[in-house]
Design a protein around this motif. Structure first.
Motif, PDB file in Angstrom:
ATOM      1  N   PHE A 294       0.819  -1.202   0.000  1.00 36.48           N
ATOM      2  CA  PHE A 294       0.000   0.000   0.000  1.00 36.48           C
ATOM      3  C   PHE A 294       0.860   1.262   0.000  1.00 36.48           C
ATOM      4  CE2 PHE A 294      -3.037  -2.969   2.183  1.00 36.48           C
ATOM      5  CZ  PHE A 294      -3.975  -2.978   1.161  1.00 36.48           C
ATOM      6  N   GLY A 295       0.358   2.279  -0.689  1.00 39.43           N
ATOM      7  CA  GLY A 295       0.946   3.608  -0.589  1.00 39.43           C
ATOM      8  C   GLY A 295       2.273   3.787  -1.279  1.00 39.43           C
ATOM      9  N   ILE A 296       2.601   2.938  -2.253  1.00 36.53           N
ATOM     10  CA  ILE A 296       3.852   3.080  -2.994  1.00 36.53           C
ATOM     11  C   ILE A 296       3.537   3.160  -4.489  1.00 36.53           C
ATOM     12  CG2 ILE A 296       6.009   1.934  -3.641  1.00 36.53           C
ATOM     13  CD1 ILE A 296       6.232   0.834  -0.884  1.00 36.53           C
ATOM     14  N   TRP A 297       4.100   4.156  -5.136  1.00 35.19           N
ATOM     15  CA  TRP A 297       3.903   4.288  -6.582  1.00 35.19           C
ATOM     16  C   TRP A 297       4.469   3.083  -7.313  1.00 35.19           C
ATOM     17  CZ3 TRP A 297       0.408   7.311  -8.316  1.00 35.19           C
ATOM     18  CH2 TRP A 297       0.185   8.585  -7.792  1.00 35.19           C
ATOM     19  N   GLN A 298       3.666   2.512  -8.196  1.00 37.39           N
ATOM     20  CA  GLN A 298       4.097   1.417  -9.065  1.00 37.39           C
ATOM     21  C   GLN A 298       4.298   1.992 -10.469  1.00 37.39           C
ATOM     22  OE1 GLN A 298       4.577  -1.640  -7.615  1.00 37.39           O
ATOM     23  NE2 GLN A 298       3.950  -0.619  -5.718  1.00 37.39           N
ATOM     24  N   GLN A 299       5.532   2.019 -10.915  1.00 36.79           N
ATOM     25  CA  GLN A 299       5.860   2.656 -12.195  1.00 36.79           C
ATOM     26  C   GLN A 299       5.580   1.694 -13.343  1.00 36.79           C
ATOM     27  OE1 GLN A 299       7.177   5.866 -11.575  1.00 36.79           O
ATOM     28  NE2 GLN A 299       6.629   6.287 -13.706  1.00 36.79           N
ATOM     29  N   VAL A 300       4.726   2.101 -14.285  1.00 32.27           N
ATOM     30  CA  VAL A 300       4.425   1.287 -15.464  1.00 32.27           C
ATOM     31  C   VAL A 300       5.331   1.679 -16.616  1.00 32.27           C
ATOM     32  CG1 VAL A 300       2.627   0.569 -17.096  1.00 32.27           C
ATOM     33  CG2 VAL A 300       2.043   1.015 -14.690  1.00 32.27           C
ATOM     34  N   ASP A 301       5.418   2.970 -16.893  1.00 30.92           N
ATOM     35  CA  ASP A 301       6.406   3.508 -17.835  1.00 30.92           C
ATOM     36  C   ASP A 301       6.740   4.920 -17.378  1.00 30.92           C
ATOM     37  OD1 ASP A 301       4.397   5.239 -18.766  1.00 30.92           O
ATOM     38  OD2 ASP A 301       3.907   3.985 -20.490  1.00 30.92           O
ATOM     39  N   LYS A 302       7.450   5.671 -18.186  1.00 30.92           N
ATOM     40  CA  LYS A 302       7.926   6.982 -17.707  1.00 30.92           C
ATOM     41  C   LYS A 302       6.779   7.954 -17.423  1.00 30.92           C
ATOM     42  CE  LYS A 302       8.638   9.124 -22.255  1.00 30.92           C
ATOM     43  NZ  LYS A 302       9.597   9.847 -23.115  1.00 30.92           N
ATOM     44  N   ASN A 303       5.634   7.736 -18.054  1.00 27.86           N
ATOM     45  CA  ASN A 303       4.510   8.644 -17.874  1.00 27.86           C
ATOM     46  C   ASN A 303       3.420   8.102 -16.946  1.00 27.86           C
ATOM     47  OD1 ASN A 303       5.470  10.624 -19.736  1.00 27.86           O
ATOM     48  ND2 ASN A 303       4.787   9.315 -21.436  1.00 27.86           N
ATOM     49  N   LEU A 304       3.380   6.798 -16.752  1.00 26.66           N
ATOM     50  CA  LEU A 304       2.255   6.161 -16.077  1.00 26.66           C
ATOM     51  C   LEU A 304       2.701   5.456 -14.803  1.00 26.66           C
ATOM     52  CD1 LEU A 304      -0.708   5.146 -15.979  1.00 26.66           C
ATOM     53  CD2 LEU A 304       0.000   3.257 -17.475  1.00 26.66           C
ATOM     54  N   ARG A 305       1.970   5.709 -13.726  1.00 27.29           N
ATOM     55  CA  ARG A 305       2.183   5.005 -12.466  1.00 27.29           C
ATOM     56  C   ARG A 305       0.846   4.912 -11.727  1.00 27.29           C
ATOM     57  NH1 ARG A 305       5.495   9.471  -8.702  1.00 27.29           N
ATOM     58  NH2 ARG A 305       3.966  11.163  -8.865  1.00 27.29           N
TER      59      ARG A 305
ATOM     60  N   ILE B 195      -1.958   1.802  -4.933  1.00 31.20           N
ATOM     61  CA  ILE B 195      -3.105   1.178  -4.287  1.00 31.20           C
ATOM     62  C   ILE B 195      -3.122   1.589  -2.814  1.00 31.20           C
ATOM     63  CG2 ILE B 195      -4.197  -1.012  -3.658  1.00 31.20           C
ATOM     64  CD1 ILE B 195      -3.023  -2.242  -6.179  1.00 31.20           C
ATOM     65  N   LEU B 196      -4.303   1.987  -2.329  1.00 26.56           N
ATOM     66  CA  LEU B 196      -4.481   2.429  -0.953  1.00 26.56           C
ATOM     67  C   LEU B 196      -5.479   1.518  -0.246  1.00 26.56           C
ATOM     68  CD1 LEU B 196      -4.874   6.249  -1.704  1.00 26.56           C
ATOM     69  CD2 LEU B 196      -2.829   5.135  -0.792  1.00 26.56           C
ATOM     70  N   MET B 197      -5.366   1.426   1.070  1.00 27.63           N
ATOM     71  CA  MET B 197      -6.273   0.579   1.851  1.00 27.63           C
ATOM     72  C   MET B 197      -7.509   1.363   2.279  1.00 27.63           C
ATOM     73  SD  MET B 197      -4.402   0.327   5.586  1.00 27.63           S
ATOM     74  CE  MET B 197      -2.724   0.235   4.983  1.00 27.63           C
ATOM     75  N   ASP B 198      -8.547   0.641   2.642  1.00 29.47           N
ATOM     76  CA  ASP B 198      -9.742   1.241   3.212  1.00 29.47           C
ATOM     77  C   ASP B 198      -9.564   1.372   4.712  1.00 29.47           C
ATOM     78  OD1 ASP B 198     -12.353   2.197   3.471  1.00 29.47           O
ATOM     79  OD2 ASP B 198     -13.166   0.194   3.775  1.00 29.47           O
ATOM     80  N   GLY B 199     -10.041   2.477   5.278  1.00 34.44           N
ATOM     81  CA  GLY B 199      -9.906   2.682   6.715  1.00 34.44           C
ATOM     82  C   GLY B 199     -10.824   1.814   7.542  1.00 34.44           C
ATOM     83  N   VAL B 200     -11.980   1.422   6.985  1.00 32.05           N
ATOM     84  CA  VAL B 200     -12.946   0.623   7.738  1.00 32.05           C
ATOM     85  C   VAL B 200     -12.719  -0.873   7.529  1.00 32.05           C
ATOM     86  CG1 VAL B 200     -15.406   0.118   8.039  1.00 32.05           C
ATOM     87  CG2 VAL B 200     -14.641   2.479   7.723  1.00 32.05           C
ATOM     88  N   HIS B 201     -12.382  -1.269   6.303  1.00 31.14           N
ATOM     89  CA  HIS B 201     -12.145  -2.690   6.006  1.00 31.14           C
ATOM     90  C   HIS B 201     -10.749  -2.882   5.387  1.00 31.14           C
ATOM     91  CE1 HIS B 201     -16.234  -3.806   6.958  1.00 31.14           C
ATOM     92  NE2 HIS B 201     -16.680  -2.854   6.179  1.00 31.14           N
ATOM     93  N   PRO B 202      -9.688  -2.563   6.149  1.00 27.08           N
ATOM     94  CA  PRO B 202      -8.339  -2.695   5.588  1.00 27.08           C
ATOM     95  C   PRO B 202      -7.957  -4.127   5.276  1.00 27.08           C
ATOM     96  CG  PRO B 202      -8.218  -2.298   7.958  1.00 27.08           C
ATOM     97  CD  PRO B 202      -9.657  -2.126   7.567  1.00 27.08           C
ATOM     98  N   GLU B 203      -8.682  -5.090   5.880  1.00 30.67           N
ATOM     99  CA  GLU B 203      -8.352  -6.492   5.645  1.00 30.67           C
ATOM    100  C   GLU B 203      -8.785  -6.966   4.263  1.00 30.67           C
ATOM    101  OE1 GLU B 203     -12.525  -6.324   6.999  1.00 30.67           O
ATOM    102  OE2 GLU B 203     -10.668  -5.424   7.750  1.00 30.67           O
ATOM    103  N   MET B 204      -9.622  -6.167   3.546  1.00 29.14           N
ATOM    104  CA  MET B 204     -10.094  -6.659   2.253  1.00 29.14           C
ATOM    105  C   MET B 204     -10.300  -5.593   1.188  1.00 29.14           C
ATOM    106  SD  MET B 204     -14.141  -7.446   2.732  1.00 29.14           S
ATOM    107  CE  MET B 204     -14.434  -6.966   1.039  1.00 29.14           C
ATOM    108  N   ASP B 205     -10.635  -4.352   1.555  1.00 28.06           N
ATOM    109  CA  ASP B 205     -10.990  -3.341   0.550  1.00 28.06           C
ATOM    110  C   ASP B 205      -9.796  -2.467   0.179  1.00 28.06           C
ATOM    111  OD1 ASP B 205     -13.498  -3.644  -0.436  1.00 28.06           O
ATOM    112  OD2 ASP B 205     -14.496  -2.397   1.051  1.00 28.06           O
TER     113      ASP B 205
END
Length: 578
Positions: free
Chosen positions: A247-258, A261-271
């Protein structure tokens, strides 16, 4: 370049169920006696908000503001700065800061936890300024429900493909007719994001079609406590390139695209939810999250999309007895839908995206046996939400139709551009009017006559496997036909979860009681395959009564989220029976 670190959560304060119940309406000052840290908690009818008791100006302590007649503000002891805790905005000096908000989460026993996300705004790491976009460079095409096809330069990304078959056993079916080329679109994608394990987002019937053509397509999911693809081996779907990202880390696809993914505060175990960024332009998809990223989200993104409809629960439609009259249900549903509509409108107003799109709510209870649910489970109208948003802000709104394409560059430059949104050709079928029920019902019905259920000892085997006990609750489970009448020759039994026994009669001690009637094909399919009870509850395949009228969070949370990752060993069971 700043080094990204995975987003984590830290528990700052725990309130027992009694302490949580004793919280008064309005402002509450709290202290963690172990750490000496102080907090402010604001309780209203609809929600609870919390923050550290530290002024953003120079770290002063807040106290009660005696001049505040509304009971919403606190005053800093250093320079008399005032904070409205109901909005988490400073009112003196006005327009200065917003207070960093903590995540408030209910624990399994109705206590409260105050959590801090670290870092709170991970998208601010390695910031990028928006660059010029050519017309057609970024295009978003709506396919159906929560599925979007994004063209981002020379890359294609797809969100949550549910394009064929049902979700939640047999309870949900697609409202919209997907574009006829949906499978080709999936096969052409460079990556797919699947937000969570619910079957209207993780659709194994859809992925089975895709895997037959392209099993190695890259699929990305968040690092949730319960793995999104926990049931992949059981599903029989052959996918070979599933990537679990922190969670919370940029995933670089190419030089322009990244993307991040962030977690949900109420259902961090799944959402989870996602930010996609192309040349500095952000697209925010909060999906089904109740409190995405604990309520902290980027402002002024180019495009925001979220759920809106409501109705994704068996409550209260599948309940009866006591207060659950048809009139009470109708009033409750109407009030809840209005509350959700106002929350989404307020969220959009606060975040001020350039464009907003309501999605992830286009399903229908189309099987004839679920006519009652279809008529009772009224959902929000996306146009009503968009009209509400337009009354309160300048945000441009888009109600998507299958195959419609939004050109981001054109819409950002001129929202009135006639080519900004290309609607599907005239005569395109928008709403489904028929569904292929039979193949999916056959799969469910196959479990009814399984050899497992010739032996009544399957009941003890299953609930022992499930692992839920030491909880004072007695449940009566009744297998039923389509109309929720007892199934001829079906099982009707009691489970006492205090000692995990299976008595013939209810125990004499004082105990809460629930009666769960379940359609026999679905409950036996769930039991045989070790599936989560969302298929029963969210799929409207049960009818429930409870006494007293209390929601047993521990019980339902276990059977909906925390069942073992591998199914019961029925082969061993049958060998012992033999």
């Amino acid at each position: 370049m700043e080094q990204s670190i995975e987003q984590t959560t830290e528990v700052l304060l725990c309130l027992s169920p009694g302490e949580a119940a004793d919280l008064k309406e309005g402002i509450n000052f709290l202290r963690n006696k172990k750490t000496g840290k102080d907090f402010i908690l604001y309780k209203s009818k609809n929600r609870v908000r919390a923050c550290k008791n530290v002024c953003k100006h120079q770290g002063g302590l807040f106290i009660k503001d005696i001049e505040d007649l509304d009971g919403r503000s606190v005053r800093c002891t250093k320079h008399n700065w005032r904070l409205d805790v109901s909005t988490m905005k400073y009112v003196n000096p006005p327009g200065s800061f917003c207070q960093d908000e903590l995540v408030v989460e209910m624990d399994e026993e109705n206590g409260l936890l105050l959590l801090e996300l670290n870092p709170p705004n991970p998208w601010d790491s390695e910031p990028r300024s928006p660059e010029h976009l050519a017309f057609g460079e970024v295009q978003i095409t709506y396919l159906t429900h929560a599925c979007m096809d994004l063209k981002l330069g020379d890359k294609r990304m797809v969100f949550d493909p549910w394009l064929t078959g049902p979700a939640f056993a047999r309870g949900w079916w697609l409202l919209h007719e997907p574009p006829s080329d949906w499978l080709e679109r999936l096969c052409q994608a460079d990556l797919i994001y699947i937000s969570h394990m619910h079957s209207d987002h993780l659709s194994y019937p859809t992925l089975k079609e895709l895997a037959g053509r392209r099993p190695d397509i890259p699929i990305y999911v968040g690092n949730t406590e319960r793995p999104v693809f926990w049931n992949l081996n059981q599903s029989g779907v052959q996918l070979t390139n599933i990537n679990i990202v922190p969670f919370g880390i940029w995933q670089q696809v190419d030089k322009n695209l990244r993307f991040m993914i962030l977690m949900d505060g109420v259902h961090p175990e799944m959402d989870t939810c996602i930010i996609v960024e192309y040349k500095g332009h952000k697209i925010l998809n909060t999906v089904d999250c109740t409190r995405p990223n604990g309520g902290r989200l980027p402002e002024k993104v180019a495009l925001m999309m979220s759920d809106f409809a409501g109705g994704a629960s068996g409550f209260p439609m599948t309940f009866s007895g006591g207060k659950f009259t048809e009139e009470w249900k109708a009033q409750f549903i109407k009030a809840e839908r209005k509350k959700l509509l106002n929350y989404k409108a307020r969220l959009v107003k606060d975040l001020q995206p350039r464009i907003y799109c309501p999605f992830a709510g286009y399903f229908v209870e189309s099987h004839p046996s679920d006519k009652y649910i279809k008529e009772t489970n009224i959902k929000n109208d996306p146009n009503e939400l968009n009209n509400l948003i337009k009354k309160n802000s300048d945000v441009v709104t888009w109600t998507p139709r299958p195959g419609a394409t939004l050109d981001l560059s054109r819409m950002l430059k001129d929202p009135t551009d006639s080519k900004g949104i290309i609607e599907p050709p005239e005569g395109t079928k928008i709403y489904k009017d028929s569904w292929d029920f039979e193949p999916y019902l056959n799969i469910l019905n196959a479990a009814v006559g399984d050899e497992i259920f010739l032996h009544s000892s399957w009941i003890k085997e299953y609930f022992t496997w499930a692992g839920f006990k030491d909880y004072n609750l007695v449940v009566r489970m009744i297998e039923t036909d389509e109309d929720f009448s007892p199934f001829p020759g079906g099982y009707d039994y009691l489970v006492d979860f205090l000692d995990l026994s299976f008595p013939k009669e209810r125990p004499s001690r004082e105990h809460p009681y629930e009666e769960i009637r379940s359609r026999v094909d679905v409950i036996r399919h769930v039991v045989k395959n070790g599936l989560l009870w969302d298929d029963l509850y969210i799929g409207f395949q049960t009818r429930l009564q409870r006494s007293p009228d209390i929601y047993h969070h521990l019980f339902w949370n276990h059977f909906q989220i925390k069942l073992p990752l591998t199914p019961p060993n029925w082969r061993s069971f049958l060998m012992h029976c033999g």
